[in-house]
Design an enzyme around this catalytic site. Structure first.
Site, short mmCIF file in Angstrom:
data_model
loop_
_atom_site.label_atom_id
_atom_site.label_comp_id
_atom_site.label_asym_id
_atom_site.label_seq_id
_atom_site.Cartn_x
_atom_site.Cartn_y
_atom_site.Cartn_z
N CYS A 105 -38.82 0.84 -22.18
CA CYS A 105 -37.94 0.62 -23.16
C CYS A 105 -36.98 1.60 -23.71
O CYS A 105 -37.18 2.64 -23.72
CB CYS A 105 -39.05 -0.03 -24.23
SG CYS A 105 -38.44 -1.43 -25.13
N ASP A 163 -3.10 -5.21 4.51
CA ASP A 163 -2.71 -4.31 5.38
C ASP A 163 -2.61 -5.14 6.76
O ASP A 163 -3.58 -6.26 6.97
CB ASP A 163 -3.38 -3.04 5.77
CG ASP A 163 -2.89 -2.19 6.91
OD1 ASP A 163 -1.58 -1.79 6.82
OD2 ASP A 163 -3.49 -1.67 7.75
P1 ADP Z 1 0.64 -1.22 9.19
O1 ADP Z 1 1.03 -1.08 7.92
O2 ADP Z 1 0.81 -2.22 9.89
O3 ADP Z 1 -0.92 -0.83 9.53
P2 ADP Z 1 1.32 1.62 10.06
O4 ADP Z 1 1.84 2.02 8.44
O5 ADP Z 1 -0.02 2.10 10.25
O6 ADP Z 1 1.15 0.03 10.10
O7 ADP Z 1 2.59 2.18 11.01
C1 ADP Z 1 3.80 1.44 10.73
C2 ADP Z 1 4.65 1.35 12.03
O8 ADP Z 1 4.77 2.87 12.47
C3 ADP Z 1 3.84 0.97 13.33
O9 ADP Z 1 3.94 -0.66 13.41
C4 ADP Z 1 4.14 1.58 14.43
O10 ADP Z 1 5.42 1.10 14.81
C5 ADP Z 1 4.76 3.03 13.81
N1 ADP Z 1 3.53 3.94 14.03
C6 ADP Z 1 2.98 4.53 13.48
N2 ADP Z 1 2.26 5.63 13.98
C7 ADP Z 1 2.53 5.73 15.26
C8 ADP Z 1 2.07 6.33 16.39
N3 ADP Z 1 1.15 7.26 16.20
N4 ADP Z 1 2.67 5.93 17.43
C9 ADP Z 1 3.43 4.86 17.58
N5 ADP Z 1 4.05 4.21 16.55
C10 ADP Z 1 3.29 4.63 15.36
MG MG Z 2 -2.83 0.06 9.12
#
Ligand code: ADP
Ligand code: MG
Length: 716
Positions: free
Chosen positions: A19, A402
């Site tokens: 309490c 996302d």
């Molecule tokens: P989301 O917002 O869909 O989760 P991200 O922000 O992780 O996507 O990435 C955005 C874009 O950047 C991806 O669609 C890809 O085209 C590119 N990208 C990011 N990191 C990589 C990587 N390591 N290799 C190739 N493309 C990448």
């Molecule tokens: Mg992502």
């Protein structure tokens, strides 16, 4: 020297504390000690958390001095560590109740006999001794607790000659103490049940795979040990399957009892149960760092965090009790002094007020609900940092998802490789693979997989660690064989001013599908080609979005760094109309900020890749698939242990239920108190009614909170 000693934080279980007045006693007693820095009291779990420089023994001695035994708690991973509360003595109740009944029967048969009166007095003494002793202790410790108030009340009624009523009050109060302690204990046990899932023992092969088997406590398993996990046994620590295929029940973590298939290389989690066949596994980390340990620690912390309403009620209670006491004093003195009635009448009303002054139900109203709601959430695989996040979830007006890894599985697969004029496919994959060796993005995993599938030797990458850079939301780059190679989306290549050669996009690039992500590969001089990748929308994503809509969360958006046509295709598949594409992590952040500004409470659901800042900024950040990610468990407001988006609407429902049950409890406890205040002053309430109402309210509040332990219905 005292000040030289390090600060330690000890959790002490104090069985006798149930309490708010005992809390006050403990606070006063411990605050007097030198070297006690901070005291946090968790009434519901009967624990005191002390930050101290002095020896723990001094604290325990101080507790003993005020008549409370304390038991220090370790990191409670084992069920055996969950302490039992003291059994409140029922004997006092039975004895005084029996004497009361005897007195009442005698009175009915011979109303003029003096014996019933003596029996009533005996009932008062039999049940009241303990109350008076505790009341005296409270007064000695300078806190006017419930026992002290009851002692005054009962004593007053006895002096006024109301022996029958005082006897009833004594036995009711004794019963109330027992019932309240029991139901609180039941609630506390139910919430502690989670801890039974911690694994206890392990079988390891001493000296490697071929070694002799030996059973050891789970705590003693070291990283790299080879574990033997037989059907039906619990996985002792997080591990990786070394040999064997089996199905595992991971409901401990995810709340879903559908078995999960595991084979060589797959992760196993401590506490989950092996299904049909034997597995050999390599221990990944000790039990204390395994996912289940992180979860249990998180739960403890979450339960210890006080929601705003709880703090408010505690502050309210702190003012309530003295206010009612002052009222009692005034009621006892002023009206008779003004000649408004007999002293006895008003003194009796004052005694009733003393009983009503107990803030027990008020203080328990909120925590009994928040703790059970957090327990329910954990059992459903929804790990919440604190009740306030659950509360915020219930109020969510807008949810941002996302895309990659959240609405989609994030397991990209390369469907096509296209080389620009003057390059070949193998060269494109080789260059991309060399750079992506350093990245954890789902696209990188796809590239590496494609390189392995094609049997393409890895390019020399001695300089990778030094030259690798992440261009967030666009891609990655690194030096490969003396040239800086970029891998990413078209935005990245626009930024570095690189394009396909004079021939433009290679001929064979036509007919690309809208749902496929294009990852370009090249240098500042030109693009060498691209990889087309496909991701799969999670099967339950559409249902989750529909559930949110049916819950009245009308505004759902997708935030993604991907191309617009890819994003729109995914949006169409899951039923999200508002799609914002081509966003950098910073843009996601700003978008969430804008959503918060226009909708108030906004949840952001992400996988932690490129969306961590947005998750942190949202009113509630929800991380997906946290079972495999200790970082998500540590940082996210809400971590979904299973990769199941339907948990999002489920959590919203639980948040709403929690808030409404808290509201019911708060309103009920305040209303009953207020009603009795009025009734007491106007002379309609008797002492025994006040005691019964107080007990009833406390039991009601606890019982109502326990309702939350029932499984949350999945919204449709
Ligand atoms: P989301 O917002 O869909 O989760 P991200 O922000 O992780 O996507 O990435 C955005 C874009 O950047 C991806 O669609 C890809 O085209 C590119 N990208 C990011 N990191 C990589 C990587 N390591 N290799 C190739 N493309 C990448
Ligand atoms: Mg992502």
């Amino acid at each position: 020297m005292d000040s030289d000693r390090q600060i330690t934080v000890s959790r002490i279980f104090v069985p006798a504390m149930d309490c708010p007045d005992e809390e006050k006693e403990i606070r006063t007693a411990l605050a007097r000690l030198k070297g006690v820095e901070e005291i946090v009291v968790h009434l519901f779990s009967r624990q005191v958390e002390v930050r101290h420089r002095c020896a723990l023994e001094e604290i325990l001695t101080a507790l003993r001095a005020i008549g409370m035994e304390g038991r220090p708690l370790g990191g409670a991973l084992r069920h055996a560590d969950i302490p039992e509360a003291v059994k409140a003595p029922l004997l006092a109740f039975w004895v005084s109740a029996a004497l009361l009944c005897a007195g009442a029967l005698l009175f009915l048969s011979s109303p003029s006999s003096p014996w019933p009166g003596w029996l009533f007095l005996a009932a008062i003494l039999a049940g009241g001794g303990r109350i008076a002793a505790q009341g005296a202790r409270e007064i000695r410790n300078r806190s006017l607790g419930m026992n002290a108030l009851m002692t005054i009340s009962i004593g007053g009624a006895t002096l006024m000659g109301e022996w029958a009523e005082a006897g009833v009050v004594v036995s009711l109060y004794a019963l109330a103490n027992v019932l309240e302690a029991r139901s609180l204990d039941r609630a506390r046990k139910a919430t502690a049940d989670l801890f039974t899932f911690a694994p206890e023992s392990a079988v390891v092969r001493v000296g490697g795979v071929g070694g002799r088997e030996k059973a050891v406590p789970a705590e003693e398993v070291r990283e790299g040990d080879i574990l033997v996990i037989r059907p039906g046994q619990r996985v002792p620590v997080d591990a990786t399957v070394y040999k064997g295929v089996s199905d595992l029940n991971e409901s401990v973590l995810t709340g879903e009892s559908a078995p999960v298939e595991k084979g060589e290389g797959d992760p196993l989690y401590a506490g989950t149960v092996n299904g049909r066949s034997l597995l050999l596994a390599e221990a990944l980390r000790p039990l204390s760092e395994s996912t289940i340990a992180l979860i249990l620690r998180r739960v403890e912390e979450a339960q210890a965090r006080k929601a705003p309403i709880q703090t408010f009620m505690e502050t309210f209670a702190a003012a309530y009790t003295p206010a009612v006491l002052a009222a009692a004093l005034l009621v006892g003195i002023v009206p008779p002094a003004l000649g408004l009635g007999a002293l006895g009448v008003w003194a009796y009303r004052a005694l009733v007020l003393l009983v009503i002054a107990c803030p027990c139900a008020i203080v328990l109203a909120a925590p009994v609900v928040t703790v059970t709601a957090l327990t329910r959430a954990t059992r459903d695989g929804i790990l919440v940092k604190g009740a306030s996040h659950l509360e915020a979830l219930g109020k969510v007006h807008s949810v941002a998802f996302d895309k990659t890894g959240t609405l989609t599985r994030g397991k990209l697969r390369v469907t096509r490789v296209v080389a620009a004029d003057g390059f070949d496919e193998a060269e494109v994959v080789r260059m991309a693979g060399a750079v992506e060796a350093g990245s954890a993005h789902p696209a990188a995993e796809a590239v590496r997989h494609e390189a392995r599938r094609r049997g393409i030797a890895q390019a020399a990458r001695g300089t990778l660690a030094r030259t690798f850079t992440v261009l967030e939301g666009r891609g990655v780059s690194a030096e490969v064989e003396g040239r800086r190679v970029y891998v990413g989306n078209s935005r990245l290549f626009e930024e570095i001013g690189s394009s396909f050669g004079a021939t433009g996009l290679p001929q064979s690039a036509g007919g690309e599908e809208a749902s496929r992500t294009i990852t370009l590969v090249g240098t500042e001089q030109g693009i060498a080609g691209f990889l087309e990748m496909e991701d799969e929308v999670r099967p339950e994503a559409g249902e989750a979005v529909r559930s949110l809509a049916s819950l009245g969360v009308r505004h759902v958006v997708m935030l993604t760094g991907d191309r617009d046509d890819v994003a729109r295709a995914a949006g169409e598949a899951v039923g999200i109309e508002e799609v914002l594409s081509g966003l950098l992590p910073d843009d996601k952040l700003r978008k969430v900020e804008a959503l918060v500004a226009s909708y108030g409470t906004v949840a952001m659901v992400g996988d932690g890749v490129n969306d961590a800042p947005a998750l942190a900024l949202a009113s509630v950040g929800i991380a997906m698939g946290a079972a495999g990610s200790p970082a998500a468990i540590e940082t996210a407001d809400v971590a979904l242990m299973a990769e199941d988006l339907r948990k999002v609407p489920e959590a919203v429902v639980l948040g709403r239920r929690m808030v409404s049950v808290i509201r019911q409890n708060v309103v009920a406890s305040l209303a009953i108190k207020a009603g009795f205040l009025v009734a007491a002053v106007s002379g309609y309430a008797t002492l025994w009614m006040a005691v019964a109402a107080d007990m009833g309210t406390t039991l009601l509040v606890i019982g109502n909170g326990m309702r939350l332990l029932k499984k949350t219905e999945r919204p449709v």
